[in-house]
Motif scaffolding. Structure first.
Motif, PDB file in Angstrom:
ATOM      1  N   LEU A  47       0.813  -1.145  -0.042  1.00 53.26           N
ATOM      2  CA  LEU A  47       0.133   0.019  -0.135  1.00 53.26           C
ATOM      3  C   LEU A  47       0.760   1.324  -0.039  1.00 53.26           C
ATOM      4  O   LEU A  47       0.133   2.236  -0.466  1.00 53.26           O
ATOM      5  CB  LEU A  47      -0.965  -0.009   1.415  1.00 53.26           C
ATOM      6  N   GLY A  48       2.117   1.216   0.623  1.00 51.49           N
ATOM      7  CA  GLY A  48       2.932   2.497   0.627  1.00 51.49           C
ATOM      8  C   GLY A  48       3.057   3.168   1.901  1.00 51.49           C
ATOM      9  O   GLY A  48       2.606   2.291   2.849  1.00 51.49           O
ATOM     10  N   LEU A  49       3.784   4.014   1.992  1.00 49.35           N
ATOM     11  CA  LEU A  49       4.100   4.659   3.419  1.00 49.35           C
ATOM     12  C   LEU A  49       3.062   5.167   4.200  1.00 49.35           C
ATOM     13  O   LEU A  49       2.827   4.875   5.053  1.00 49.35           O
ATOM     14  CB  LEU A  49       5.227   5.766   3.021  1.00 49.35           C
ATOM     15  N   ILE A  50       2.095   5.982   3.471  1.00 46.46           N
ATOM     16  CA  ILE A  50       1.145   6.852   4.288  1.00 46.46           C
ATOM     17  C   ILE A  50       0.204   5.742   4.872  1.00 46.46           C
ATOM     18  O   ILE A  50      -0.200   6.140   6.047  1.00 46.46           O
ATOM     19  CB  ILE A  50       0.376   7.922   3.443  1.00 46.46           C
ATOM     20  N   PRO A  51      -0.500   4.919   4.234  1.00 47.59           N
ATOM     21  CA  PRO A  51      -1.531   4.053   4.739  1.00 47.59           C
ATOM     22  C   PRO A  51      -0.674   2.980   5.996  1.00 47.59           C
ATOM     23  O   PRO A  51      -1.434   3.035   6.829  1.00 47.59           O
ATOM     24  CB  PRO A  51      -1.861   2.995   3.621  1.00 47.59           C
ATOM     25  N   THR A  52       0.409   2.544   5.645  1.00 47.96           N
ATOM     26  CA  THR A  52       1.181   1.928   6.740  1.00 47.96           C
ATOM     27  C   THR A  52       1.435   2.783   7.819  1.00 47.96           C
ATOM     28  O   THR A  52       1.119   2.058   8.878  1.00 47.96           O
ATOM     29  CB  THR A  52       2.200   1.423   6.249  1.00 47.96           C
ATOM     30  N   LEU A  53       1.763   3.887   7.655  1.00 48.55           N
ATOM     31  CA  LEU A  53       2.214   4.790   8.902  1.00 48.55           C
ATOM     32  C   LEU A  53       0.645   5.179   9.709  1.00 48.55           C
ATOM     33  O   LEU A  53       0.564   4.883  11.164  1.00 48.55           O
ATOM     34  CB  LEU A  53       2.649   5.913   8.764  1.00 48.55           C
ATOM     35  N   ARG A  54      -0.191   5.199   8.899  1.00 46.89           N
ATOM     36  CA  ARG A  54      -1.553   5.334   9.622  1.00 46.89           C
ATOM     37  C   ARG A  54      -1.870   4.015  10.494  1.00 46.89           C
ATOM     38  O   ARG A  54      -2.432   4.300  11.578  1.00 46.89           O
ATOM     39  CB  ARG A  54      -2.838   5.684   8.404  1.00 46.89           C
ATOM     40  N   LYS A  55      -1.922   2.950   9.833  1.00 48.61           N
ATOM     41  CA  LYS A  55      -2.169   1.507  10.516  1.00 48.61           C
ATOM     42  C   LYS A  55      -1.318   1.423  11.705  1.00 48.61           C
ATOM     43  O   LYS A  55      -1.727   1.154  12.681  1.00 48.61           O
ATOM     44  CB  LYS A  55      -1.967   0.248   9.525  1.00 48.61           C
ATOM     45  N   PHE A  83      13.891   3.931   0.746  1.00 49.38           N
ATOM     46  CA  PHE A  83      13.409   5.402   1.131  1.00 49.38           C
ATOM     47  C   PHE A  83      12.118   5.190   2.157  1.00 49.38           C
ATOM     48  O   PHE A  83      12.042   5.930   3.198  1.00 49.38           O
ATOM     49  CB  PHE A  83      13.353   6.507   0.206  1.00 49.38           C
ATOM     50  N   GLU A  84      10.891   4.464   1.465  1.00 50.09           N
ATOM     51  CA  GLU A  84      10.006   4.413   2.432  1.00 50.09           C
ATOM     52  C   GLU A  84      10.319   3.592   3.771  1.00 50.09           C
ATOM     53  O   GLU A  84       9.583   3.985   4.821  1.00 50.09           O
ATOM     54  CB  GLU A  84       8.870   3.615   1.610  1.00 50.09           C
ATOM     55  N   LEU A 107      11.708   5.830   6.341  1.00 52.95           N
ATOM     56  CA  LEU A 107      10.865   7.003   6.651  1.00 52.95           C
ATOM     57  C   LEU A 107      10.073   6.293   7.644  1.00 52.95           C
ATOM     58  O   LEU A 107       9.798   6.957   8.924  1.00 52.95           O
ATOM     59  CB  LEU A 107      10.078   7.733   5.797  1.00 52.95           C
ATOM     60  N   PHE A 108       9.726   5.045   7.643  1.00 53.13           N
ATOM     61  CA  PHE A 108       8.782   4.190   8.351  1.00 53.13           C
ATOM     62  C   PHE A 108       9.518   4.060   9.790  1.00 53.13           C
ATOM     63  O   PHE A 108       8.977   4.191  10.997  1.00 53.13           O
ATOM     64  CB  PHE A 108       8.376   2.900   7.913  1.00 53.13           C
ATOM     65  N   ARG A 109      10.812   3.581   9.633  1.00 55.28           N
ATOM     66  CA  ARG A 109      11.779   3.197  10.687  1.00 55.28           C
ATOM     67  C   ARG A 109      11.868   4.589  11.715  1.00 55.28           C
ATOM     68  O   ARG A 109      11.992   4.463  13.060  1.00 55.28           O
ATOM     69  CB  ARG A 109      12.882   2.610  10.346  1.00 55.28           C
ATOM     70  N   LEU A 110      12.123   5.522  10.992  1.00 60.05           N
ATOM     71  CA  LEU A 110      12.424   6.881  11.825  1.00 60.05           C
ATOM     72  C   LEU A 110      11.103   7.365  12.622  1.00 60.05           C
ATOM     73  O   LEU A 110      11.206   7.471  13.641  1.00 60.05           O
ATOM     74  CB  LEU A 110      12.616   7.927  10.632  1.00 60.05           C
TER      75      LEU A 110
END
Length: 376
Positions: free
Chosen positions: A247-255, A283-284, A287-290
């Motif tokens: 799904l990508g970075l944004i949906p994963t961060l939201r979840k 890069f995604e 960003l997620f790990r940060l």
């Protein structure tokens, strides 16, 4: 040259010795854990037997009392009873008395066995805890001796800081492995063991009570398997969210942040600005790990009531803001969260970005990260 060869030989021998000792400690821990599980099952059975024996003793005591009263009545009115009735009253009183004495002796033996098992369980648990602690320490020593810290040394100039940082990384890795091992052992592994036991129970119920009762148990088994599957998926998500690839970075961060909010019972606000677009995979992940590291630092050390995460995606750069209202800290001083921050700085530097940290004691913290997209 000869000294170098000798030094390498000493290091190799040391690593072999440490590795062997680590394996032996692991074997001791596993044997202790198996014995602990076996004794725990036996303890449950003995406790059930003790409860039943106590009930039997009480019933036997009541019967013995009635028999004694009957014998006293017969003895008092001896002339009114036949010799057979007198003999029967005496034998019944004697029988109940013997039965009660046997049950009381059995109760004493069961209680003694129960107390002995409880002491052994405590000692075994101490052994398991000590073995786990030693195993982690030995793993830290082994990995530290066999790891190459040259790359980290390029970023960390001070020798003491380099040593502490390297050890902290290894300790964090070992702690994560131990946490994952425990989660699997206490979660899916335990549930699968219960599934095996439950399946045997269903077979017995089917033979003794028929298909309807067996179907009821199968429905319960289905819930157990569903719960186990959910637990496995949660563990996999913590290791690496598959949604990041799909799904990508944004949906994963939201979840992820929704899970944090649910798990720690705090308010987590997520705001996204700019166009939601896919970035390079590495890069995604970065960003997620940060975000993950910053949020984990806050929940672990700051005790916040609210965490706010903002991300803005622009054509040429990404801006991350992680803010919390927790205890805060003095960025110039060393504390228990410093190594997490050092790790974040290293990741940002590798991506040619900039990280700024603003915090004061009792005033929360704000982490601002800016990363260029063009070079990543």
């Amino acid at each position: 040259m000869e000294e170098v060869t000798m030094l390498n030989h000493i290091i190799t021998q040391t690593l072999d010795s440490v590795g062997t000792s680590r394996e032996k400690i692991f074997e001791i821990g596993e044997r202790s854990r198996s014995e602990h599980e076996y004794l725990n099952q036996e303890l449950l059975q003995i406790k059930a037997k003790v409860s039943q024996v106590i009930k039997d003793v009480d019933e036997s005591a009541l019967k013995a009392k009635h028999a004694r009263n009957r014998l006293a009545q017969v003895s008092k009115e001896f002339a009114n009873y036949t010799s057979e009735e007198v003999r029967s009253a005496y034998e019944q009183a004697s029988e109940y008395q013997v039965q009660m004495a046997v049950l009381q002796q059995e109760e004493v033996q069961l209680r003694t066995r129960r107390d002995d098992i409880e002491r052994r369980l405590k000692n075994l648990q101490d052994t398991i805890n000590r073995a786990e602690q030693l195993s982690v320490q030995m793993s830290v020593v082994f990995d530290f001796l066999s790891s190459d810290l040259k790359q980290v040394g390029e970023y960390i100039k001070d020798a003491k800081e380099k040593q502490n940082f390297g050890l902290k990384i290894i300790e964090a890795q070992e702690e994560e492995r131990r946490r994952l091992s425990r989660e699997i052992h206490d979660g899916p592994a335990q549930m699968m063991a219960n599934v095996m036991l439950h399946s045997e129970l269903i077979e017995r119920i089917y033979q003794e009570k028929g298909i309807e009762e067996a179907l009821k148990e199968i429905r319960g088994l289905r819930k157990m398997v569903r719960s186990s599957l959910a637990e496995v998926r949660r563990i996999i998500y913590d290791l690496r969210p598959m949604a990041l690839d799909d799904l990508g970075l944004i949906p994963t961060l939201r979840k992820y942040l929704e899970n944090v909010e649910e798990r720690f019972a705090i308010t987590v606000t997520f705001k996204h600005f700019g166009v939601e677009k896919r970035l390079a995979q590495h890069f995604e992940i970065a960003l997620f790990r940060l975000v993950q590291e910053a949020v984990q630092n806050a929940t672990k050390h700051a005790e916040p009531a609210e965490i706010i995460v903002k991300i803005e995606l622009k054509p040429n750069n990404v801006t991350l803001v992680i803010k919390d209202d927790g205890r805060g800290f003095d960025p110039s001083k060393r504390n228990e969260s410093s190594f997490g921050i050092i790790g974040m700085k290293e990741r940002v530097n590798m991506l040619n970005g900039v990280i700024t940290i603003q915090s004061k004691p009792q005033q929360g913290a704000i982490i601002l990260i800016q990363l260029p997209i063009s070079n990543n």
